[in-house]
Motif scaffolding. Structure first.
Motif: not given
Ligand code: BGC
Length: 763
Positions: A146, A250, A252-254, A344-346, A641
């Motif tokens: 991640y 950024r 929404n990448l959490r 992309q996100r966690d 996402s």
């Protein structure tokens, strides 16, 4: 063997492992079988072995650990040799999953390898990982799936894997106990570097950030070339989209950092990309850089499982072509060893529902046979003793204290156990996958049956018509009740299982499950239809699944279709469906005399629609219809996402109905193709091709006024049936003999290329 110590369970560093050895005689050939706990790259005499990336991929390691085999004859030398590896935490040890836990499978990375050398004189020598291997920290000081990678070139150890390399800093390695029965031959496509996209531009945002833009949302790495002095830093922070003001977004990448850092060592001019992570991005913020960054210093490299491209769709509508492009790129972005929800996100997990929904479309785009078969092995391996199917495979949720509502067995998600093997069989015609997964499917149906009350199935945590727009404000759960979605899927999967049992000649099962199927359908009809033929649930999705899964009493079909049209009209022709309804919406319409409505839906350009995303500049498919709203604001950052393939499932309608390329269920694999295109949408041209196991099969139509020309290609050793539902008079029959049927002219044929033209049927 591991170069890490038990106390380093919390570390995300990379390590080197190596072993020096000698060969004695003339070498005939040499092969190495290897795998790792963590991610590994193998080297022999300083050269990387093979082209795999991120090996051994992600499986339910405690049940299956894939090993890879390489021919290394060309890399071996007579005399001194060194076999080595670089290891990173990866999925095995790094932080993964919704609980943000690390060490999900173990605490120390490790390598297992066996090199077999065959000499010309018939003798052999083996080199295996054992106590004689030595280890050392590598320049990868941090790497996580991640969060990205930090590479400190000052820690490089030149010639570390070459004969005669220095010993300084190398230490003993530790043996890690592991159940060898888990070892499984790879048997499936492996992850490779696929596309290389040069940067489109480097620009400064209104907020003052320097950003590199690749013009395409994708999954992979950035390769950067630069010059610097020792200690200089390149720092890139990846992201998918700009916000309404054109600034870096950024959120929404959490918690995923998606950050890559390179620290210069002695070498002045470098070319670097990370190796132990992957990133989902279109852009990267250039946080630090030696000198002024120029676009030609950056190339995006995509990473996904290597699969043969098989299918293409093309139309006269550029927006629709872009949608197809986005669907294909959604696939590239989410087929990195396992089918993921997003890259992309966690999260980046093997959500079974997403994989189920998109499977048929995926099977047209690339040859996914071995990819899915590998994953389906873990679906079966991770099933509960009762046959429940985990929400994510490999299963990281089981046993989690945070998932007390349920970690397995949701309708549409668990059904991947049946639907995916069936789709593979349809696309590639190989019954083996049905045999391999048979017990798993049966167990899943058994699970639903055992938890159903009088054939209405429902169980703990359900996702229902996930992220549908008819959800209550702010909720993810669509308005269609779980009893309905669960029972509809219960019927659908059981019906497929009957077909599967017949394909495999297991007639006893076929008749027993036919009986079960009929009972479920009867119950569904009684429960979800009123006496006047209307449905008890007035949502688009309820009508769609009832129609597509064939659950509507024949006498109520027209009322149901009319009901769906009314619900569409109520939304001004827009869909408000989620994961359950969306994939089948166009099918439910076109199969029931509403081809025009299906095209209208597909071609809607305003919110919410597929082409709305395209018009908003999407280059992949979004998770939410309102990911980016018309006013430029976004759906909440906690789950947004821009690279989620699920809604790309409409691709199969374009393929199967618009172009009309379909395999018969009886044979599968396009041994008998059904060409049944539906003309519409104001398109002047549309077509699709598929590289089947027998050869290329295609269907392409062109409209000139009232005249339509259809060109079809049927591969050798196969047969086809051509159905022209939109044809009036046939002007040129291409040498085929058409018979008139209620569904329009129909012809049977063998292999060849046929050009048929006809006048469009007057409505
Ligand atoms: C994922 C989805 C998934 C869902 C299950 C999400 O976080 O991204 O695509 O299927 O959870 O509800």
């Amino acid at each position: 063997m591991s170069a890490e110590r038990e106390e380093e369970a919390g570390s995300s560093k990379g390590t080197y492992l190596r072993k020096a050895f000698k060969t004695g005689k003339k070498i005939k050939e040499a092969f190495v079988c290897a795998t790792a706990l963590g991610i590994y790259y193998l080297y022999l005499n300083g050269k990387k072995v093979g082209e795999d990336e991120m090996a051994p991929g992600w499986t339910s390691y405690r049940k299956h650990l894939c090993y890879q085999t390489y021919d290394v004859t060309g890399l071996l030398r007579e005399g001194g040799n060194v076999l080595g590896a670089m290891l990173g935490a990866g999925w095995y040890k790094g932080l993964m999953g919704l609980d943000h836990k690390r060490n999900n499978y173990g605490t120390q990375t490790a390598l297992l390898a066996q090199l077999l050398i065959r000499y010309e004189d018939g003798s052999t020598q083996t080199v295996v990982t054992d106590d004689s291997w030595e280890g050392k920290d590598s320049p990868v000081v941090f790497a996580e799936i991640y969060d990205g990678e930090i590479y400190d070139a000052r820690l490089e150890c030149p010639g570390w894997c070459e004969p005669g390399a220095g010993k300084q800093g190398w230490h003993k390695t530790e043996r890690i106990p592991w159940e060898k029965r888990t070892l499984t031959a790879q048997g499936a496509g492996k992850v490779s570097q696929m596309d290389a996209l040069p940067a489109k531009r480097v620009f400064v945002t209104p907020g003052g950030d320097t950003v590199v833009d690749f013009g395409q949302n994708l999954t992979g790495w950035i390769q950067v070339s630069a010059k610097g002095r020792p200690g200089d830093v390149i720092h890139l922070e990846c992201f998918e989209t700009l916000d309404a003001a054109g600034n870096v977004y950024r959120e929404n990448l959490r918690t995923a950092k998606e950050s890559v850092k390179y620290i210069f060592g002695e070498q002045e001019a470098i070319t670097y990309h990370p190796s132990f992570t992957f990133l989902g991005f279109r852009y990267a913020k250039i946080t630090e850089f030696p000198g002024e960054p120029k676009p030609d210093q950056f190339t995006a490299k995509t990473l996904h499982t290597k699969m043969e491209p098989t299918g293409e769709v093309h139309t006269s509508n550029p927006l629709l072509n872009q949608l197809w492009h986005n669907i294909v790129w959604g696939m590239k972005g989410n087929f990195l060893d396992i089918p993921t929800d997003c890259p992309q996100r966690d999260e980046r997990l093997g959500w079974t529902g997403d994989a189920q929904i998109f499977c048929r479309t995926a099977c047209s785009i690339m040859n996914t046979d071995t990819f899915f078969r590998k994953w389906l092995k873990d679906v079966a391996a991770d099933q509960t003793p009762e046959g429940g199917v985990p929400h994510v495979v490999p299963d990281l949720l089981a046993g989690s204290e945070n998932w007390t509502q349920g970690t397995h067995s949701a309708a549409a998600w668990g059904d991947a156990a049946v639907i995916n093997p069936w789709n593979l069989y349809l696309a590639y015609g190989d019954k083996e996958v049905l045999k391999e997964q048979y017990d798993s499917m049966k167990a899943w149906i058994g699970f639903m049956k055992n938890h159903a009350v009088d054939y209405i199935w429902n169980y703990k945590l359900q996702f229902g018509d996930w992220v549908a727009l008819d959800a209550e404000e702010g909720s993810y759960y669509g308005a269609t009740p779980n009893d309905l979605t669960c029972t509809a899927y219960f019927a659908y999967s059981t019906g497929l299982f009957v077909k599967i049992a017949k394909v495999l000649g297991r007639y006893e099962d076929a008749s027993a499950y036919q009986e079960l199927y009929e009972k479920i359908v009867e119950k569904f009809r009684k429960t979800f239809f009123n006496e006047d033929g209307s449905m008890t649930v007035q949502t688009q999705t309820a009508h769609i699944v009832a129609l597509y899964f064939n659950l509507v009493p024949e006498a109520f079909r027209e009322t149901t279709v009319e009901g769906l049209r009314n619900l569409l009209r109520k939304e001004n022709g827009h869909l408000v469906t989620g994961f359950v309804g969306t994939p089948y919406f166009c099918h439910a319409l076109s199969q029931n005399g509403c081809v025009r409505e299906a095209y209208d839906l597909l071609l809607k350009e305003d919110f919410p629609s597929w082409l709305y995303q395209v018009k908003m500049g999407a280059t992949t498919v979004w998770e939410h219809w309102d990911g980016l709203k018309p006013d430029g604001t976004m759906w909440s950052a906690d789950m947004n996402s821009f690279n989620h393939y699920a809604y790309g499932a409409v691709g199969e309608w374009m393929f199967r109905v618009m172009a009309g390329l379909e395999t018969s269920e009886k044979e599968g694999g396009y041994q008998h193709t059904v060409i049944a295109p539906r003309i519409g949408g104001g398109l002047t041209e549309a077509g699709a091709s598929f590289r089947s196991v027998y050869g290329r099969v295609s269907s392409h139509w062109e409209v000139q006024g009232e005249r339509i020309t259809l060109t079809v290609e049927i591969p050798v050793n196969t047969t086809a049936e051509i159905r022209l539902a939109d044809a009036g008079e046939i002007l040129a029959d291409g040498g085929l003999s058409f018979e008139a049927t209620q569904e329009g002219p129909r012809a049977l044929t063998g292999s060849g290329t046929y050009v048929i033209s006809f006048l469009r049927k007057q409505e």
